[in-house]
Scaffold this motif. Structure first.
Motif, short mmCIF file in Angstrom:
data_model
loop_
_atom_site.label_atom_id
_atom_site.label_comp_id
_atom_site.label_asym_id
_atom_site.label_seq_id
_atom_site.Cartn_x
_atom_site.Cartn_y
_atom_site.Cartn_z
N ARG A 795 53.68 34.30 -36.40
CA ARG A 795 54.91 33.62 -36.85
C ARG A 795 55.90 33.45 -35.70
NH1 ARG A 795 53.35 37.07 -40.70
NH2 ARG A 795 52.87 36.25 -42.78
N THR A 796 56.11 34.52 -34.92
CA THR A 796 57.03 34.39 -33.78
C THR A 796 56.45 33.43 -32.75
OG1 THR A 796 56.03 36.43 -32.92
CG2 THR A 796 58.16 36.62 -34.02
N ALA A 797 55.11 33.41 -32.59
CA ALA A 797 54.50 32.48 -31.65
C ALA A 797 54.72 31.05 -32.10
CB ALA A 797 53.00 32.79 -31.51
N VAL A 798 54.55 30.80 -33.41
CA VAL A 798 54.79 29.46 -33.95
C VAL A 798 56.28 29.10 -33.80
CG1 VAL A 798 54.83 28.07 -36.06
CG2 VAL A 798 52.84 29.51 -35.54
N ALA A 799 57.15 30.08 -34.05
CA ALA A 799 58.59 29.82 -33.93
C ALA A 799 58.96 29.38 -32.52
CB ALA A 799 59.37 31.08 -34.32
N GLU A 800 58.40 30.03 -31.51
CA GLU A 800 58.70 29.64 -30.13
C GLU A 800 58.19 28.24 -29.83
OE1 GLU A 800 58.99 33.52 -27.37
OE2 GLU A 800 57.01 33.29 -28.31
N CYS A 801 57.01 27.89 -30.38
CA CYS A 801 56.51 26.52 -30.19
C CYS A 801 57.42 25.52 -30.89
CB CYS A 801 55.09 26.41 -30.73
SG CYS A 801 53.84 27.31 -29.77
N ARG A 802 57.86 25.86 -32.10
CA ARG A 802 58.76 24.95 -32.83
C ARG A 802 60.06 24.75 -32.06
NH1 ARG A 802 55.72 22.06 -36.26
NH2 ARG A 802 54.78 23.30 -37.95
N LEU A 803 60.59 25.82 -31.48
CA LEU A 803 61.82 25.70 -30.70
C LEU A 803 61.61 24.77 -29.51
CD1 LEU A 803 63.10 29.39 -30.70
CD2 LEU A 803 64.21 27.42 -31.79
N ALA A 804 60.45 24.90 -28.87
CA ALA A 804 60.17 24.05 -27.71
C ALA A 804 60.04 22.59 -28.12
CB ALA A 804 58.88 24.52 -27.02
N LEU A 805 59.62 22.36 -29.38
CA LEU A 805 59.43 20.99 -29.87
C LEU A 805 60.63 20.48 -30.66
CD1 LEU A 805 55.70 21.29 -30.99
CD2 LEU A 805 56.56 20.14 -28.94
N GLY A 806 61.71 21.30 -30.76
CA GLY A 806 62.93 20.86 -31.44
C GLY A 806 63.03 21.22 -32.90
N GLY A 807 62.14 22.02 -33.44
CA GLY A 807 62.18 22.38 -34.84
C GLY A 807 62.91 23.68 -35.08
N GLY A 808 64.23 23.70 -34.96
CA GLY A 808 65.00 24.93 -35.03
C GLY A 808 64.98 25.60 -36.38
N GLN A 809 65.09 24.85 -37.46
CA GLN A 809 65.15 25.47 -38.78
C GLN A 809 63.83 26.13 -39.17
OE1 GLN A 809 67.76 25.96 -40.83
NE2 GLN A 809 68.93 25.20 -39.06
N GLU A 810 62.73 25.46 -38.87
CA GLU A 810 61.43 26.06 -39.16
C GLU A 810 61.24 27.34 -38.34
OE1 GLU A 810 58.02 23.22 -39.56
OE2 GLU A 810 59.51 21.81 -38.80
N ALA A 811 61.66 27.30 -37.08
CA ALA A 811 61.54 28.47 -36.22
C ALA A 811 62.37 29.62 -36.77
CB ALA A 811 62.00 28.14 -34.80
N LEU A 812 63.57 29.32 -37.24
CA LEU A 812 64.44 30.36 -37.78
C LEU A 812 63.82 31.00 -39.02
CD1 LEU A 812 67.20 31.74 -37.50
CD2 LEU A 812 68.15 29.95 -39.00
N ALA A 813 63.24 30.19 -39.90
CA ALA A 813 62.63 30.73 -41.12
C ALA A 813 61.44 31.63 -40.78
CB ALA A 813 62.19 29.58 -42.02
N LEU A 814 60.61 31.19 -39.85
CA LEU A 814 59.43 32.00 -39.47
C LEU A 814 59.85 33.31 -38.82
CD1 LEU A 814 57.18 29.13 -38.10
CD2 LEU A 814 56.59 30.66 -39.98
N ALA A 815 60.84 33.25 -37.91
CA ALA A 815 61.29 34.46 -37.22
C ALA A 815 61.93 35.43 -38.20
CB ALA A 815 62.27 34.09 -36.11
N THR A 816 62.67 34.89 -39.17
CA THR A 816 63.29 35.76 -40.19
C THR A 816 62.24 36.48 -41.01
OG1 THR A 816 65.21 34.28 -40.31
CG2 THR A 816 64.87 35.81 -42.14
N GLU A 817 61.21 35.75 -41.42
CA GLU A 817 60.13 36.36 -42.20
C GLU A 817 59.38 37.41 -41.38
OE1 GLU A 817 57.31 37.08 -45.28
OE2 GLU A 817 59.40 36.42 -45.17
N GLU A 818 59.18 37.12 -40.10
CA GLU A 818 58.47 38.10 -39.25
C GLU A 818 59.30 39.37 -39.09
OE1 GLU A 818 55.77 38.18 -35.34
OE2 GLU A 818 55.43 37.29 -37.29
N LEU A 819 60.63 39.24 -38.96
CA LEU A 819 61.46 40.43 -38.84
C LEU A 819 61.39 41.26 -40.12
CD1 LEU A 819 63.45 42.15 -37.26
CD2 LEU A 819 65.31 40.68 -38.12
N ARG A 820 61.38 40.58 -41.28
CA ARG A 820 61.28 41.32 -42.54
C ARG A 820 59.98 42.14 -42.58
NH1 ARG A 820 58.80 41.27 -47.24
NH2 ARG A 820 57.55 39.43 -46.73
#
Length: 996
Positions: A795-820
């Motif tokens: 999830r964090t790996a996908v989030a970093e890719c999304r951030l690099a591609l401009g998908g901030g909201q998706e990255a935030l949701a994935l990172a939040t779920e991974e932290l939980r």
């Protein structure tokens, strides 16, 4: 193929001088001595030509074995049948005939100077030899030069005295022909093949073995086949190793003639040596362009493996038991082969149980003293060479093969059996005996089977599964009871699998499964067969094997639980099977956990950890309780391996390492077991957690059991990430592309490799490709109920890719779920990683706070979190830089660079350096010195050490691992340019302002 004489100038000068004396009226006697094939006849022919050119009349004779029964046959050849001597027939008066022949020779001499040439006088009849001796005593008064060639070679059967032993030395000029030197032999090869390179030439020289006869015969054969002239020397194929590859066969014919000329006893010893040499171990061949004589010229011989063996001593020796008869045949029905005559510690001092002289003499039935002399003589001639272990070997494999050509197979087998029995009686090393048994049919006596099984133990101990396979295959030729055959087939199948021969392994194990066996051996076979099948992607068949075995274990609940644990572990290789198995495990665990046993319950703990159901603390509590319970030895590997994996995820790395080593030590070295692979995987996981990239880098082609697997393994995944972390970008790409994941069977290891390939693609700038791999990994893991980031933090790996591609909201949701999910498991490594990515995805002041929390969580961890801490510091530095806090940003980035350099993380070091340059820093990212270069952690630890605290006390105070303390102090010493702890107070100086 013939050519000019080489290295015979002295002999030719002697003959020329004696020829001139004969022309002047003074006769003489020259004896040319030499071993078979050294060119006696060629030199004699040269003398004949020279004498004829100088005007001498030539009388010639060539002796042969067929004429030995004909009196004066050789002299009659010389002088020829003439009318005056028609009465010289067999059965006549030898003395009178000799006198008349002498008068005939004198009459020839009266007409002019003579050269009398007799070839191979050692084959002459006795009257002819006596006549020549008498003539030699009178020649000085006649213009006659007598030149005789005689074979002079050490043989096993003593030869009659030489021709000149009854003569005064003053009457004969003796010249002994030496073997052909390497330089001269090499010139002959290059004249025949001008395009030959040095290596190929050196091989020909070796096969010629100092004999012009053999060398010219070899070149004749090589001239009959196409030779690749030109090009690189290394591209030239090696010299053939067998006579079957030669045409038209002059070389083996020459070797056969050499053997025949030596007599049957010598030929038998020579062939026995060639046969026994096949059973001796050999090492890598040294440079063939080097010297061709001496012990280092032959391929080196590896020492006999030394290691414990069942029934052998500490050096792997074996010998006849106390019940053995004089022939080494053990009459005992069981037990291991005892030690040799030197007692329980091996042979007595000064005894070499592998002495080739004794073994060869016994195998050939020859006198050891004569065998020793023959070996020394053949070594001096160049036909044999001593290897690094002192054994005599033929100069080239082709020569050895030629010696063996035509020798009946039963005779070879008898020689090997005799050598095996002789070595056994002398307490030879177990593998030295077993290597001979490999070349014999079944012995049918207990000692042979015990030797072969002991040899298996030694080979397995030395990690040589291919050798162990050979010994086991041979052991199966001996008469065996069904239960013993079943055990040996199970071991053989396991070792064949370890030798990357999975089809053969499965066939052996399937055969073993159908033989009678006690329940425990039946379970061992089923587990081994299931492991081999699952690794080949045949998981359904593997599960059927285990279920059938379970159905035959009524009344053995402990063994039943072991089979169930094996099935649960192997089910990881298939999604549907895993779901079915773990559904049953969970239901049974809730209802009747005792039915599962300790191994089954440990597997449930592992399932709960990956499913995000329990914390690391709870998991370790339950695992430690299970480890404290007594269990069946057959089930213990499953418990240890599962506990080690859980401990590694819980960051209890030292405990995990101890469990891995304990589990590996408890594995039967010759039995295939799924936990062997699992434990090695956990060992790799531990190395990755510690950032030990050097241990994880790929070391060449896959070998052993890993080579039998049809898809990438977990260790391949770690190797790929190690290449990425150490900056080997191109090598990482090639390594990833070497696997066709479309053909790889479904397994958790494939998921791990998908994650690793995503890391590789992201590092190479292929963000879209990396995103695809991470998402596919996540989809597959979720289908297996593996949702915790403890295994693959996709999830964090996908989030970093999304951030690099401009998908901030998706990255935030994935990172939040991974932290939980990370907080459920609640180890610093997983939580810190999730905090880092969530901070980057969040941004702003809250993002900075999350980044600071990530650094603090990882820095204060009781274990070394170097890689995760480096990434957290790098992320915090970038966020501080974006917030305009350049000073703090540089501190964090320099600390990240220091950690990356310490871990050998070249990629992260480069990223930290780039970030520092973006911050406007002029100093390099690393290699700073002085107290100002210390990171906050290094300074805290150094101050405690300067105050007199020990490393253990510092680790306890800061809740760190002792290894982490030692690593920080090593870096501190380097930066402060000091070598001793006592230098710390002065070197530290005052704390720089702003340091935390």
């Amino acid at each position: 193929m013939t050519g000019p004489l080489r290295e015979r100038d002295d002999a030719q000068a002697l003959l020329a001088a004696e020829t001139e004396r004969a022309r002047a009226g003074t006769g003489g006697f020259v004896l040319l001595r030499g071993a078979t094939g050294t060119g006696r006849t060629a030199l004699l022919e040269s003398a004949v030509e020279h004498a004829a050119d100088r005007g001498l009349r030539v009388l010639r004779a060539r002796c042969s074995p067929e004429d030995t029964s004909v009196p004066l046959a050789a002299i009659l050849q010389l002088l020829g049948p003439v009318p005056d001597f028609t009465d010289l027939a067999p059965g006549g008066d030898d003395r009178g005939s000799a006198a008349r022949l002498w008068r005939l020779l004198r009459s020839y001499a009266d007409e002019g100077p003579l050269l009398v040439a007799v070839d191979d006088v050692h084959l002459a009849d006795d009257p002819s030899r006596r006549w020549l001796l008498e003539a030699a005593r009178r020649l000085d008064r006649l213009p006659v030069l007598l030149v005789v060639t005689e074979r002079s070679q050490y043989d096993i059967e003593p030869r009659p005295a030489g021709l000149t032993q009854a003569l005064s030395p003053s009457l004969v000029r003796t010249h002994t022909l030496a073997p052909l030197g390497d330089a001269a032999a090499a010139r002959i090869v290059r004249e025949a093949f001008p395009g030959a390179g040095p290596r190929w030439t050196a091989q020909c020289v070796r096969a010629g073995a100092g004999s012009p006869l053999l060398l010219h015969a070899l070149l004749d054969d090589l001239g009959g086949v196409p030779y690749p002239h030109g090009g690189a020397a290394d591209a030239v194929p090696p010299l053939p190793a067998t006579c079957a590859e030669l045409y038209p066969g002059s070389y083996p014919a020459a070797v056969s003639w050499w053997l025949n000329s030596a007599g049957p006893e010598t030929a038998d010893v020579a062939r026995c040596l060639a046969a026994l040499e096949q059973a001796w171990p050999t090492g890598p061949d040294p440079d063939p362009t080097g010297p061709a004589t001496g012990a280092t010229d032959h391929p080196t011989d590896t020492a006999d493996p030394v290691g414990p063996s069942v029934g052998g001593d500490a050096e792997g020796r074996t010998g006849p038991s106390a019940d053995a008869d004089a022939g080494g045949r053990d009459r005992a029905s069981g037990g291991a082969v005892a030690c040799g005559p030197g007692g329980p510690d091996g042979p007595s001092a000064g005894v070499d149980p592998g002495d080739p002289v004794d073994l060869l003499a016994e195998a050939a039935g020859a006198d050891p003293a004569r065998v020793a002399g023959w070996l020394a003589a053949m070594t001096r001639l160049g036909l044999l060479r001593r290897d690094a272990s002192g054994r005599p070997r033929y100069a080239h494999p082709l020569l050895r093969d030629a010696v063996l050509t035509g020798w009946p197979r039963p005779r070879r087998e008898a020689a090997h059996r005799a050598a095996a029995e002789a070595s056994l009686r002398r307490g030879g090393r177990v593998e030295a005996v077993a290597r001979h048994l490999l070349r014999t049919p079944a012995v049918g006596l207990p000692w042979a089977l015990r030797v072969l099984r002991d040899a298996v133990t030694v080979a397995v101990h030395d990690a040589r599964p291919a050798d162990a396979v050979a010994y086991l295959r041979r052991a199966l030729d001996e008469p065996l009871a069904d239960d013993l055959r079943q055990r040996l087939l199970t071991e053989l199948g396991s070792l064949e699998y370890a030798s990357a021969d999975a089809p053969a392994a499965i066939a052996r194990l399937a055969e073993a499964q159908h033989l009678p066996a006690d329940p425990r051996n039946r379970v061992r076979t089923a587990v081994a067969l299931g492991t081999a099948l699952a690794a080949r992607g045949e998981i359904r068949t593997a599960m059927d094997v285990l279920r059938r075995t379970e159905g035959r274990l009524a009344g053995h609940p402990g063994l039943t639980r072991t089979v169930q644990a094996a099935g649960a572990l192997l089910s990881d290789e298939d999604l549907a099977t895993r779901q079915e198995v773990y559904r049953w495990l969970c239901e049974t665990g809730e209802r009747s956990p005792e039915v599962l046993g300790t191994a089954g319950q440990a597997l449930l703990v592992r399932y709960g950890a990956t499913a995000g159901l329990i914390s690391a603390r709870e998991a370790m509590t339950r695992v430690r309780a299970l480890l404290a319970q007594p269990g069946d030895p057959l089930a213990e590997p499953f418990l240890l391996g599962t506990a080690a994996a859980v401990a590694q995820w819980a960051d209890e790395l030292d405990e995990a390492e101890r469990l891995v080593e304990r589990g590996l030590a408890g594995q039967h070295p010759a039995l295939l077991h799924p936990m062997q692979h699992a434990l090695l995987n956990t060992r790799a996981d531990i190395a990755a957690a510690r950032g030990d990239h050097a241990r994880l880098l790929p070391g060449g082609p896959r070998t052993g059991a890993a080579a039998s697997r049809t898809g990438p393994t977990n260790r391949d995944a770690h190797a790929l990430m190690a290449l990425v972390h150490t900056g080997r970008t191109e090598a990482a790409g090639r390594f990833a592309d070497a696997f066709d994941l479309r053909r790889a069977p479904e397994s958790w290891e494939l998921n791990r490799f998908l994650y690793a390939r995503g890391v590789q693609r992201a590092a190479a700038g292929d963000t879209v490709g990396a995103l695809h791999d991470f998402l596919e990994c996540g989809r597959r893991q979720a289908a297996r109920d593996v949702v915790s980031p403890v295994v693959t933090p996709w999830r964090t790996a996908v989030a970093e890719c999304r951030l690099a591609l401009g998908g901030g909201q998706e990255a935030l949701a994935l990172a939040t779920e991974e932290l939980r999910l990370a907080r459920v498991w609640n180890t610093p490594r997983t939580v810190g990683r999730a905090l880092r990515v969530l901070g980057t995805a969040t941004g702003g002041r809250r993002g900075l706070k999350l980044a600071e929390d990530a650094v603090r969580t990882l820095r204060d961890a009781p274990v070394d979190t170097g890689m995760e801490l480096t990434e957290a510091l790098l992320a915090q530095g970038r966020q501080l830089l974006a917030a305009g806090e350049r000073g703090r940003a540089r501190d964090r980035l320099r600390e990240a660079a220091e950690l990356a350099e310490r871990k050998g993380a070249v990629r992260l070091l480069a990223l930290a350096g780039q970030a520092l340059r973006d911050s406007g820093a002029r100093s390099p990212a690393t290699a700073q010195t002085g107290s100002g270069a210390l990171t906050g952690s290094e300074r805290r630890i150094a101050e405690l050490a300067a105050a007199g605290r020990t490393n253990t006390e510092i680790a306890d105070l800061l809740h760190l691992a002792r290894r982490t303390v030692e690593t920080h102090l090593t870096s501190t010493y380097r930066k402060l340019r000091i070598r001793r702890r006592t230098e710390l107070p002065a070197a530290l100086g005052p704390r720089p302002p702003g340091r935390t």
